[in-house]
Design a protein around this motif. Sequence first.
Motif, PDB file in Angstrom:
ATOM      1  N   ASN A 224       3.669  10.055  -9.654  1.00 55.64           N
ATOM      2  CA  ASN A 224       2.905  10.353 -10.879  1.00 55.64           C
ATOM      3  C   ASN A 224       2.156  11.667 -10.751  1.00 55.64           C
ATOM      4  O   ASN A 224       2.082  12.442 -11.695  1.00 55.64           O
ATOM      5  N   HIS A 225       1.604  11.931  -9.585  1.00 56.87           N
ATOM      6  CA  HIS A 225       0.888  13.191  -9.358  1.00 56.87           C
ATOM      7  C   HIS A 225       1.846  14.382  -9.470  1.00 56.87           C
ATOM      8  O   HIS A 225       1.508  15.398 -10.065  1.00 56.87           O
ATOM      9  N   ASP A 226       3.045  14.236  -8.902  1.00 57.16           N
ATOM     10  CA  ASP A 226       4.045  15.306  -8.954  1.00 57.16           C
ATOM     11  C   ASP A 226       4.495  15.567 -10.385  1.00 57.16           C
ATOM     12  O   ASP A 226       4.771  16.687 -10.779  1.00 57.16           O
TER      13      ASP A 226
ATOM     14  N   TYR B 140       0.828  -1.205   0.000  1.00 56.54           N
ATOM     15  CA  TYR B 140       0.000   0.000   0.000  1.00 56.54           C
ATOM     16  C   TYR B 140       0.868   1.263   0.000  1.00 56.54           C
ATOM     17  O   TYR B 140       0.613   2.198  -0.751  1.00 56.54           O
TER      18      TYR B 140
ATOM     19  N   GLU C 249       2.400   1.768  -3.337  1.00 53.26           N
ATOM     20  CA  GLU C 249       1.383   2.274  -4.266  1.00 53.26           C
ATOM     21  C   GLU C 249       1.173   3.776  -4.055  1.00 53.26           C
ATOM     22  O   GLU C 249       1.088   4.546  -5.015  1.00 53.26           O
ATOM     23  N   LEU C 250       1.109   4.206  -2.794  1.00 49.12           N
ATOM     24  CA  LEU C 250       0.958   5.632  -2.506  1.00 49.12           C
ATOM     25  C   LEU C 250       2.145   6.429  -3.028  1.00 49.12           C
ATOM     26  O   LEU C 250       1.971   7.528  -3.567  1.00 49.12           O
ATOM     27  N   GLN C 251       3.349   5.877  -2.881  1.00 44.74           N
ATOM     28  CA  GLN C 251       4.533   6.572  -3.390  1.00 44.74           C
ATOM     29  C   GLN C 251       4.475   6.704  -4.907  1.00 44.74           C
ATOM     30  O   GLN C 251       4.780   7.754  -5.455  1.00 44.74           O
ATOM     31  N   ARG C 252       4.060   5.620  -5.585  1.00 42.44           N
ATOM     32  CA  ARG C 252       3.958   5.679  -7.055  1.00 42.44           C
ATOM     33  C   ARG C 252       2.929   6.726  -7.470  1.00 42.44           C
ATOM     34  O   ARG C 252       3.165   7.509  -8.383  1.00 42.44           O
ATOM     35  N   LYS C 253       1.796   6.751  -6.797  1.00 43.50           N
ATOM     36  CA  LYS C 253       0.764   7.740  -7.117  1.00 43.50           C
ATOM     37  C   LYS C 253       1.269   9.142  -6.830  1.00 43.50           C
ATOM     38  O   LYS C 253       0.982  10.068  -7.582  1.00 43.50           O
ATOM     39  N   GLY C 254       2.025   9.303  -5.752  1.00 40.62           N
ATOM     40  CA  GLY C 254       2.592  10.609  -5.413  1.00 40.62           C
ATOM     41  C   GLY C 254       3.583  11.062  -6.448  1.00 40.62           C
ATOM     42  O   GLY C 254       3.599  12.229  -6.858  1.00 40.62           O
TER      43      GLY C 254
ATOM     44  N   LYS D  91       2.714  15.383 -13.072  1.00 42.41           N
ATOM     45  CA  LYS D  91       1.673  16.060 -13.845  1.00 42.41           C
ATOM     46  C   LYS D  91       1.634  17.561 -13.537  1.00 42.41           C
ATOM     47  O   LYS D  91       1.052  18.322 -14.285  1.00 42.41           O
TER      48      LYS D  91
END
Length: 111
Positions: free
Chosen positions: A106-108, A96, A99-104, A110
């Motif tokens: 990817n969010h950064d 988990y 996953e949060l790090q990957r989303k973070g 963008k």
Amino acid sequence: MNSTFSALAEPNRLHIVELLRKGPLSVGEVADQLGLNQPQTSKHLRVLCDAGLVEVNAVANRRIYKLRSEPFKELDTWMESYRHIWEERFDRLDDYLQELQRKGVNHDDKQ
């Protein structure tokens, strides 16, 4: 197993077990290291003996106490089933967090 937990629940008895991990000790040596008087120490050692955690050997006029390995092996076996549960939970938590790090990341990207 209940007698093991009950005996180890008292802080002085748990400390005695920690002291005896290093090797056998007399009542006086345990009392000195704990800062207790000998009658108090003897009572704690009696509880540990009754629970089967320690054994006593008479050497001349001294009583030498040492840990018995069997109860601790039983405790370790019992705890093993819980280790498996916690390892699974930690693995899920790790997944988990990754996953949060990957989303973070990817969010950064963008922004």
